[in-house]
Design a protein around this motif. Structure first.
Motif, PDB file in Angstrom:
ATOM      1  N   UNK A  29       0.809  -1.208   0.000  1.00  0.00           N
ATOM      2  CA  UNK A  29       0.000   0.000   0.000  1.00  0.00           C
ATOM      3  C   UNK A  29       0.842   1.258   0.000  1.00  0.00           C
ATOM      4  N   UNK A  30       0.180   2.378  -0.204  1.00  0.00           N
ATOM      5  CA  UNK A  30       0.838   3.680  -0.220  1.00  0.00           C
ATOM      6  C   UNK A  30       1.531   3.908   1.118  1.00  0.00           C
ATOM      7  N   UNK A  31       2.808   4.242   1.060  1.00  0.00           N
ATOM      8  CA  UNK A  31       3.594   4.486   2.268  1.00  0.00           C
ATOM      9  C   UNK A  31       4.524   3.344   2.614  1.00  0.00           C
ATOM     10  N   UNK A  32       4.281   2.150   2.089  1.00  0.00           N
ATOM     11  CA  UNK A  32       5.207   1.032   2.317  1.00  0.00           C
ATOM     12  C   UNK A  32       6.526   1.323   1.606  1.00  0.00           C
ATOM     13  N   UNK A  33       7.614   0.868   2.183  1.00  0.00           N
ATOM     14  CA  UNK A  33       8.916   0.950   1.508  1.00  0.00           C
ATOM     15  C   UNK A  33       9.275  -0.472   1.118  1.00  0.00           C
ATOM     16  N   UNK A  34       9.529  -0.666  -0.177  1.00  0.00           N
ATOM     17  CA  UNK A  34       9.807  -1.996  -0.696  1.00  0.00           C
ATOM     18  C   UNK A  34      11.161  -2.019  -1.399  1.00  0.00           C
ATOM     19  N   UNK A  35      11.708  -3.222  -1.500  1.00  0.00           N
ATOM     20  CA  UNK A  35      12.907  -3.435  -2.289  1.00  0.00           C
ATOM     21  C   UNK A  35      12.591  -4.525  -3.308  1.00  0.00           C
ATOM     22  N   UNK A  36      13.069  -4.296  -4.532  1.00  0.00           N
ATOM     23  CA  UNK A  36      12.869  -5.250  -5.614  1.00  0.00           C
ATOM     24  C   UNK A  36      14.245  -5.678  -6.098  1.00  0.00           C
ATOM     25  N   UNK A  37      14.495  -6.983  -6.082  1.00  0.00           N
ATOM     26  CA  UNK A  37      15.787  -7.521  -6.504  1.00  0.00           C
ATOM     27  C   UNK A  37      15.577  -8.540  -7.614  1.00  0.00           C
ATOM     28  N   UNK A  38      16.500  -8.539  -8.564  1.00  0.00           N
ATOM     29  CA  UNK A  38      16.490  -9.526  -9.638  1.00  0.00           C
ATOM     30  C   UNK A  38      17.772 -10.327  -9.512  1.00  0.00           C
ATOM     31  N   UNK A  39      17.658 -11.615  -9.266  1.00  0.00           N
ATOM     32  CA  UNK A  39      18.809 -12.476  -9.007  1.00  0.00           C
ATOM     33  C   UNK A  39      19.841 -12.371 -10.131  1.00  0.00           C
ATOM     34  N   UNK A  40      21.071 -12.045  -9.743  1.00  0.00           N
ATOM     35  CA  UNK A  40      22.177 -11.982 -10.689  1.00  0.00           C
ATOM     36  C   UNK A  40      22.201 -10.741 -11.565  1.00  0.00           C
ATOM     37  N   UNK A  96      10.323  -7.435  -1.409  1.00  0.00           N
ATOM     38  CA  UNK A  96      10.252  -7.516   0.045  1.00  0.00           C
ATOM     39  C   UNK A  96       9.810  -6.166   0.599  1.00  0.00           C
ATOM     40  N   UNK A  97       8.899  -6.186   1.574  1.00  0.00           N
ATOM     41  CA  UNK A  97       8.499  -4.961   2.268  1.00  0.00           C
ATOM     42  C   UNK A  97       9.511  -4.753   3.385  1.00  0.00           C
ATOM     43  N   UNK A  98      10.167  -3.589   3.381  1.00  0.00           N
ATOM     44  CA  UNK A  98      11.164  -3.332   4.423  1.00  0.00           C
ATOM     45  C   UNK A  98      10.667  -2.352   5.485  1.00  0.00           C
ATOM     46  N   UNK A  99       9.676  -1.537   5.142  1.00  0.00           N
ATOM     47  CA  UNK A  99       8.999  -0.670   6.111  1.00  0.00           C
ATOM     48  C   UNK A  99       7.515  -0.684   5.796  1.00  0.00           C
ATOM     49  N   UNK A 100       6.721  -1.117   6.756  1.00  0.00           N
ATOM     50  CA  UNK A 100       5.272  -1.155   6.590  1.00  0.00           C
ATOM     51  C   UNK A 100       4.657   0.176   7.000  1.00  0.00           C
ATOM     52  N   UNK A 101       3.438   0.413   6.539  1.00  0.00           N
ATOM     53  CA  UNK A 101       2.678   1.571   6.992  1.00  0.00           C
ATOM     54  C   UNK A 101       2.445   1.429   8.496  1.00  0.00           C
ATOM     55  N   UNK A 102       2.422   2.532   9.225  1.00  0.00           N
ATOM     56  CA  UNK A 102       2.269   2.433  10.684  1.00  0.00           C
ATOM     57  C   UNK A 102       0.837   2.139  11.115  1.00  0.00           C
ATOM     58  N   UNK A 103       0.720   1.777  12.379  1.00  0.00           N
ATOM     59  CA  UNK A 103      -0.563   1.602  13.065  1.00  0.00           C
ATOM     60  C   UNK A 103      -0.652   2.755  14.056  1.00  0.00           C
ATOM     61  N   UNK A 104      -1.817   3.379  14.163  1.00  0.00           N
ATOM     62  CA  UNK A 104      -2.006   4.470  15.117  1.00  0.00           C
ATOM     63  C   UNK A 104      -2.839   3.978  16.289  1.00  0.00           C
ATOM     64  N   UNK A 105      -2.428   4.350  17.501  1.00  0.00           N
ATOM     65  CA  UNK A 105      -3.158   3.970  18.710  1.00  0.00           C
ATOM     66  C   UNK A 105      -3.402   5.238  19.510  1.00  0.00           C
ATOM     67  N   UNK A 106      -4.673   5.499  19.817  1.00  0.00           N
ATOM     68  CA  UNK A 106      -5.041   6.695  20.572  1.00  0.00           C
ATOM     69  C   UNK A 106      -5.986   6.309  21.702  1.00  0.00           C
ATOM     70  N   UNK A 107      -6.302   7.286  22.534  1.00  0.00           N
ATOM     71  CA  UNK A 107      -7.248   7.046  23.622  1.00  0.00           C
ATOM     72  C   UNK A 107      -6.532   6.681  24.908  1.00  0.00           C
ATOM     73  N   UNK A 108      -7.089   5.727  25.618  1.00  0.00           N
ATOM     74  CA  UNK A 108      -6.612   5.381  26.965  1.00  0.00           C
ATOM     75  C   UNK A 108      -5.412   4.431  26.937  1.00  0.00           C
ATOM     76  N   UNK A 109      -4.310   4.941  26.393  1.00  0.00           N
ATOM     77  CA  UNK A 109      -3.023   4.251  26.418  1.00  0.00           C
ATOM     78  C   UNK A 109      -2.003   5.221  26.998  1.00  0.00           C
ATOM     79  N   UNK A 110      -0.870   4.708  27.406  1.00  0.00           N
ATOM     80  CA  UNK A 110       0.129   5.570  28.038  1.00  0.00           C
ATOM     81  C   UNK A 110       0.741   6.592  27.083  1.00  0.00           C
ATOM     82  N   UNK A 111       1.042   6.191  25.858  1.00  0.00           N
ATOM     83  CA  UNK A 111       1.702   7.087  24.897  1.00  0.00           C
ATOM     84  C   UNK A 111       1.120   6.865  23.504  1.00  0.00           C
ATOM     85  N   UNK A 112       0.027   7.526  23.208  1.00  0.00           N
ATOM     86  CA  UNK A 112      -0.594   7.367  21.898  1.00  0.00           C
ATOM     87  C   UNK A 112       0.301   7.873  20.782  1.00  0.00           C
TER      88      UNK A 112
END
Length: 176
Positions: A29-40, A96-112
């Protein structure tokens, strides 16, 4: 009787569960960081963050659609393009996906905030990344906004349910 009333008065009790997510069905998806390799073939290696239009530039082929494809589907698509354009007849492409899109957590957590998605992450692991539940948190389920191909879906997610990259999870406050 009082217990039934309290259960029905719980925050988000009227929400329906969001469709279950299977991490094995992950699509790029948009925001993912991917690497594409072709063997050899080092000249056909590229790394890119998927932009808003969902396509990346690949050497000699040009723009390649990535959004909505699995890594396997994208590998096959690039290999087929290399063959169809008579660039490489038997390309072995790995995505290969090397960085996925983040997950957001808000509300009653210590550090949203936003947190790095990890394959197999559950709601409880996402809350743990946010420092855990606050002392006022309702811990049985949470509210989630999830991006699906047809648009945003709003519903309930339980602690053992898998989260999806781009999920926004809101942990409710207990009322008693």
């Amino acid at each position: 009787m009082t217990g039934a009333c309290l259960a029905g008065c719980a925050p988000g009790s009227d929400l329906t569960p969001v469709p279950r997510y299977d991490p094995a069905s992950y699509t790029i998806g948009v925001g993912d960081r991917i690497t594409v390799s072709t063997f050899g073939e080092n000249q056909f290696q590229t790394e890119a963050r998927v932009p808003v239009d969902g396509s990346i530039a690949f050497p000699l082929i040009g723009m390649v659609k990535t959004e909505g494809l699995t890594t396997r589907e994208l590998s096959q698509s690039i290999a087929a393009s290399l063959k169809d354009q008579h660039i490489l007849s038997n390309a072995r492409v790995t995505v290969q996906v090397i960085d996925y899109r983040p997950v957001s957590v808000i509300g009653e957590v210590e550090h949203g905030g936003q947190f790095a998605y990890q394959p197999g992450m559950t709601m409880l692991k996402a809350v743990a990344a946010a420092g855990g539940f606050s002392y006022r948190a309702f811990q049985d389920y949470a509210y989630v906004v999830r991006q699906e191909p047809g648009g945003a879906v709003v519903g309930r997610i339980e602690p053992q349910d898998y989260v999806k990259p781009d999920d926004v999870i809101k942990v409710y406050e207990r009322h008693f």
